[in-house]
Design an enzyme around this catalytic site. Structure first.
Site, short mmCIF file in Angstrom:
data_model
loop_
_atom_site.label_atom_id
_atom_site.label_comp_id
_atom_site.label_asym_id
_atom_site.label_seq_id
_atom_site.Cartn_x
_atom_site.Cartn_y
_atom_site.Cartn_z
N GLU A 420 -27.86 77.93 0.30
CA GLU A 420 -27.01 78.63 1.26
C GLU A 420 -27.40 80.11 1.41
O GLU A 420 -26.61 81.01 1.16
CB GLU A 420 -25.53 78.55 0.83
N GLU A 490 -26.32 67.69 -1.63
CA GLU A 490 -24.92 67.68 -2.08
C GLU A 490 -24.20 66.63 -1.25
O GLU A 490 -24.41 66.54 -0.04
CB GLU A 490 -24.24 69.04 -1.86
C1 IPT Z 1 -21.67 73.98 -0.75
C2 IPT Z 1 -22.35 74.87 -1.75
O1 IPT Z 1 -23.74 74.71 -1.68
C3 IPT Z 1 -21.92 74.60 -3.15
O2 IPT Z 1 -22.36 75.64 -3.97
C4 IPT Z 1 -20.42 74.48 -3.23
O3 IPT Z 1 -19.85 75.67 -2.83
C5 IPT Z 1 -19.98 73.40 -2.30
O4 IPT Z 1 -20.34 73.72 -0.99
C6 IPT Z 1 -18.49 73.24 -2.31
O5 IPT Z 1 -17.96 73.03 -3.56
S1 IPT Z 1 -21.76 74.84 0.78
C7 IPT Z 1 -20.57 74.25 1.89
C8 IPT Z 1 -20.60 75.13 3.11
C9 IPT Z 1 -20.78 72.87 2.30
#
Ligand code: IPT
Length: 970
Positions: A420, A490
């Site tokens: 990010e 993720e």
């Molecule tokens: C995403 C981040 O990469 C991660 O660090 C964490 O914050 C996660 O979200 C939420 O728990 S970024 C998000 C804009 C999808």
């Protein structure tokens, strides 16, 4: 106007990575060169600003006797019982004004002081030099040794070394380290986590013998066509490379090819070797493997791999990111035991010892650079450091310190530029540098949507539908991107109760070659132990800005207790599938990418009504990775009695002890139903008898005026009625920025948490007691017309609930069922899904069987209390002297507080057990999904409002037998 400061602290706000440190190099522990750990108790002084104190504390002879003491490695805000400030949590907001590279005047600064002697046998100056290594300091440090300023650095989770041999003396060395919480580097470290300053990783003094090893790069590839490995160790200092098991003894820089066992995460074959230079021996742990991008796929040793991964932050509920080896090992063991095969080191290089463990136990690693500038999203990425040449040296420094440190780990297969951080030339520069330095691995960065700099198309939180389209190659995008493999770096936001939908994702990954797996967000809840709150999250330390419990979104609770989400993940990603085959056979599929089945043994068990009545070993043919076969099951050991439910349970267990679990550890399992149970039904032979105050019907007693159940047999029952409310989960509530439907919020707006029950009629008939009511929230036209019909055969009583929706319902329901209170209940036994909790889109791990627990052990202690603890597919349950049989099966939960109390609680310490145990028997539950950051449940897991009918047969049972049984808790 001009400013004067007593100390030069300009470096704090300088975009440069620092000065004085040695060039980055491989991280290793020498076989023979001496080292001295400087971990331990240090003197500590905290000041409010970077320049509050001058640097006289670094001078020899300074008396720090009046200072506090602090543990190194550690974070000062987690020590001193609040005397040294407190942690603060923000997801992506910078907790200071965004004006790069400037930081606030209020800049907590910790002066650390340590006096040390060299061991008596430490080599003298004639025998080489010495290096002082910091493995992690958050976020900026200046260092003095014996009064000499040796440099300053930024980059919290990357190592920094300084040449200090010329400054050392046998005794009384004074090491002074000034650490600033905020620095220009903070702009590059905006990860979603607690802000925790301090020297949080090891500090070590390393003797560097003359002729010793400097930097080296182990190149160990594997040719899957020939079975040969090629080893070449490039070393700054010439020497020999010795690998006894392979009969290798060659000069550095010279390639040698020999037959080897390859390294994979499934078969982590490591060869012990040594790099020997004139002055030093360094142990090598060599894993031969070749990572490549071929045919649009990530291939290792010629085969595509499927990542079943997790995002791992470093976390300990008392020590923050200062992890000891045992905690790191605990993570690796838990991952291996739950079939996890990959880790993304979100969002920074981990402690190097963690990568040693990944090499040893076998985990694919995406090693991520310590870079995130997420907060710039608030200003449309204006002034983003990754798109500003002035910052590029700092970015390249971070990339180099990661790659050089970790390049000799076979487990590392992908380098990630960071997380990010938007887009910009700085990222391109990092990717170019990494590609040039290491051609043996791929480069990842999720923010590079067109894959200009990267080798893998990566996304986060894409919906099932979108992932399906990507798998089919229908997603479009640039020409380059379309030729690349896809991963979800993720997905499945594991915040609170959830994630739901894992099995549905896995099916899609397995159906399309291009989809090479995914990494659950995230591994562990970052809850902090707190004297009053039990476990603290954002806001609990009075932060001005914070993101609440968004920091608790892991598959394991802060103390590493696996949550139900991890049990589900383990089942969903199991390496062997055991399903019903054709003609009463069992289909066995080896879902691994490399290994055969020889590490596993198979067993069968035959169950009648959930009780195992026979078991044995099952012969399964040797299946190579990807193969499957139908295996004959034995003759059932008993004839199933009429109406009994029978099923096979087959397990794949470890055949021998392994490094990560003992023989017998269950790796995979499956159940094959044989005969279905007969649904319970009561023939209405008893008639209701109306008294003055009560109506009796068989064993049941009702309030004559309201028709409310009072008791069954000797068991008092209170408050039995329809229930549609659950304490919304984090995934029900959704993320504040989500534009989709956030049901947790909408349910509350509609008033489903404050339903009113209007009594319309109590009818005492010949064979039944019927109670009619309408259940609806104030201010709305929608309602549920509800009829409770009771019949009895004298011993048992059957309740049939009929629900007819009225009005224009536009939302699904959280749950639909009944709830009631029991005055005394502790032990619980049931036949149904278990042992753990389950919800409609997270029920794969729920195994049909006979289970026992206690009311307390049924609860899942999510850090922020919310709906939890339901057991799926329950045929019958017994607690508090009552037996309930379902027609059809039901969802069962019981707790010592009401749903309203659960809903109101902010922390576990708010939940105070009352006198009553509240039981929910649900006909339906809404799915969980992943909407606390990703998509909500798939529509097929919605609990849509529709006419429904379900029934329960109640009887009183003798509790005394049950109380003799020793019940294992969760
Ligand atoms: C995403 C981040 O990469 C991660 O660090 C964490 O914050 C996660 O979200 C939420 O728990 S970024 C998000 C804009 C999808």
């Amino acid at each position: 106007m001009s400013f004067r400061t007593t100390t030069d602290v300009a470096y704090v706000e300088d975009v440069s990575p620092g000065s004085g440190a040695l060039a980055p190099r491989a991280w290793y522990a020498s076989s023979d060169a001496r080292s001295l750990s400087l971990n331990g108790s240090w003197r500590f002084r905290l000041s409010a600003t970077a320049d509050a104190e001058d640097d006289s504390f670094a001078a020899e002879g300074y008396d720090a006797g009046g200072w506090a003491e602090i543990a190194v490695p550690g974070h000062w805000v987690l020590q001193g019982d609040g005397a040294f400030g407190s942690p603060a949590y923000t997801n992506h907001l910078y907790p200071f004004p965004v004006d790069p590279p400037r930081v606030p005047t209020e800049n907590p600064t910790g002066d650390h002081l340590r006096v040390f002697d060299l061991p008596a046998d430490w080599p003298g100056p004639a025998d080489g030099g010495a290096v002082l290594r910091f493995d992690g300091v958050d976020s900026c440090a200046r260092v003095w040794l014996n009064g000499t300023d040796i440099g300053e650095f930024k980059g919290s989770r990357i190592p920094h070394e300084f040449a200090v041999g010329h400054l050392l003396r046998p005794t009384g060395n004074v090491l002074a380290v000034r650490v600033h919480q905020w620095s220009a580097g903070s702009y590059l470290e905006d990860q979603d986590q607690w802000w925790l300053p301090g020297i949080f990783r090891d500090v070590t003094l390393l003797h560097r013998p003359a002729g010793g090893v400097l930097d080296f790069f182990v190149h160990a590839s594997y040719d899957h066509l020939t079975g040969a490995g090629t080893l070449r160790v490039d070393s700054d200092v010439d020497g020999r490379v010795v690998v006894p098991a392979l009969d290798i003894d060659v000069e550095t820089g010279c390639p040698v090819t020999v037959p080897v066992r390859p390294w994979t995460a499934e078969t982590p074959a490591l060869y012990d070797g040594e790099l020997v230079t004139e002055g030093e021996r360094v142990p090598l742990r060599i894993g031969f493997r070749t990572v490549e991008l071929a045919d649009g796929l990530i291939k290792v040793n010629g085969r595509p791999v499927l990542f079943k991964g997790v995002n791992r932050h470093e976390w300990h509920p008392e020590r923050g990111r200062a992890l000891d080896l045992e905690t790191m090992r605990a993570d690796v063991l838990l991952m291996k035991r739950h079939n996890v095969n990959a880790v993304r080191t979100s969002h920074y290089p981990p402690h190097p010892a963690f990568l040693d463990l990944c090499d040893e136990y076998g985990l694919w690693v995406v090693d991520e650079c310590d870079l995130e500038t997420h907060g710039f999203v608030e200003q449309d990425w204006r002034d983003n450091p990754v798109d500003d040449d002035r910052w590029t040296p700092a970015l390249l420094d971070r990339a180099a310190r990661m790659v050089e440190r970790d390049k000799n780990h076979p487990s590392v297969v992908i380098w990630s530029l960071g997380n990010e951080a938007g887009t910009g030339r700085g990222l391109t520069a990092m990717a170019e540098w990494i590609h040039g330095r290491d051609t043996s691995r791929l480069v990842h960065y999720e923010g590079d949507i067109d894959c200009r700099d990267t080798d893998v198309y990566s996304r986060m939180y894409a919906s099932h539908d979108e992932v399906e389209r990507i798998g089919q190659g229908l997603d479009g995008g640039t020409h380059r991107r379309r030729a690349l493999p896809f991963i979800l770096c993720e997905y499945a936001h594991a915040m609170g109760n959830g994630p739901g939908g894992l099995a549905d994702y896995q099916k899609i990954f397995e159906a399309h070659e291009r989809l090479q797996g995914a990494f659950v967000w995230e591994w562990i809840d970052h809850g902090i132990e707190h004297p009053r709150l039990g476990l603290a999250y954002g806001g609990d330390f009075g932060e001005e800005l914070h993101d609440g419990n968004f920091v608790c979104d892991g598959l394991v609770l802060p103390d590493r207790t696996p949550s139900p989400g991890l049990a589900e993940f383990k089942k969903v990603i199991e390496p062997v599938a055991l399903t019903a085959g054709d003609d009463a056979t069992l289909r066995v599929t080896n879902k691994q990418d490399f290994a055969g089945l020889c590490a596993l043994a198979f067993t069968w068990a035959f169950q009648v009504d959930g009780e195992t009545v026979g078991s044995g070993d099952l012969a399964v043919p040797a299946l190579a990775a990807g193969e499957s076969a139908d295996v004959k099951l034995p003759q059932p050991p008993v004839l199933a009695p009429a109406g009994a439910e029978t099923a096979w349970t087959v397990r794949a267990v470890l055949a021998e002890d392994t490094a990560w679990a003992d023989r017998g550890h269950v790796v995979a399992w499956g159940q094959v139903p044989v005969t279905a149970r007969a649904l319970p039904a009561v023939t209405p032979t008893a008639a209701p008898v109306a008294g003055e105050r009560v109506v009796t019907l068989g064993p049941a007693t009702f309030d004559a005026r309201t028709g409310e159940l009072r008791g069954i047999g000797g068991v008092d029952v209170t408050g039995l009625r329809l229930d549609v409310w659950r304490a919304p989960t984090d995934n029900d509530d959704g993320a504040p920025w989500q534009s989709d439907v956030r049901y947790g919020v909408l349910w509350r707006e509609l008033g489903l948490h404050r339903m009113r029950h209007r009594l319309d009629a109590v009818e005492v008939g010949d064979g039944a007691l019927t109670v009619r009511s309408r259940v609806a929230p104030a201010a709305r036209e929608v309602g549920l017309s509800t009829v409770y019909r009771w019949v009895s055969d004298g011993d048992r009583v059957q309740l049939t609930v009929s629900v007819t929706p009225e009005g224009d319902w536009t939302l699904p329901l959280p749950r639909l069922g009944i709830r009631f209170g029991l005055s005394a209940a502790d032990r619980v036994s049931w036949f149904g899904g278990g042992p753990g909790e389950a919800y409609p889109d997270s029920r794969t791990a729920s195994a049909l069987g006979r289970w026992r627990s206690t009311v307390d052990a049924l609860q899942t202690p999510y850090v922020r209390p919310q709906e939890n603890g339901a057991r799926a597919d329950v045929r019958w349950a017994e607690l508090g002297g009552l037996r309930v049989e379902g027609a059809p099966e039901f969802w069962f939960s019981a707790r010592r507080w009401t749903t309203e109390q659960l809903d109101a609680a902010g922390h576990l310490t708010d939940l105070v057990p009352g006198e009553t145990v509240w039981v929910n028997l649900d006909h339906g539950q809404h799915g969980l999904g992943s909407q606390s950051c990703g998509p909500g449940p798939l529509p097929r897991y919605f609990l849509d409002v529709a006419p429904a009918q379900f029934s329960f047969v109640f009887s009183a049972v003798d509790q005394s037998i049950d109380s003799l049984i020793d019940i294992p808790t969760r």
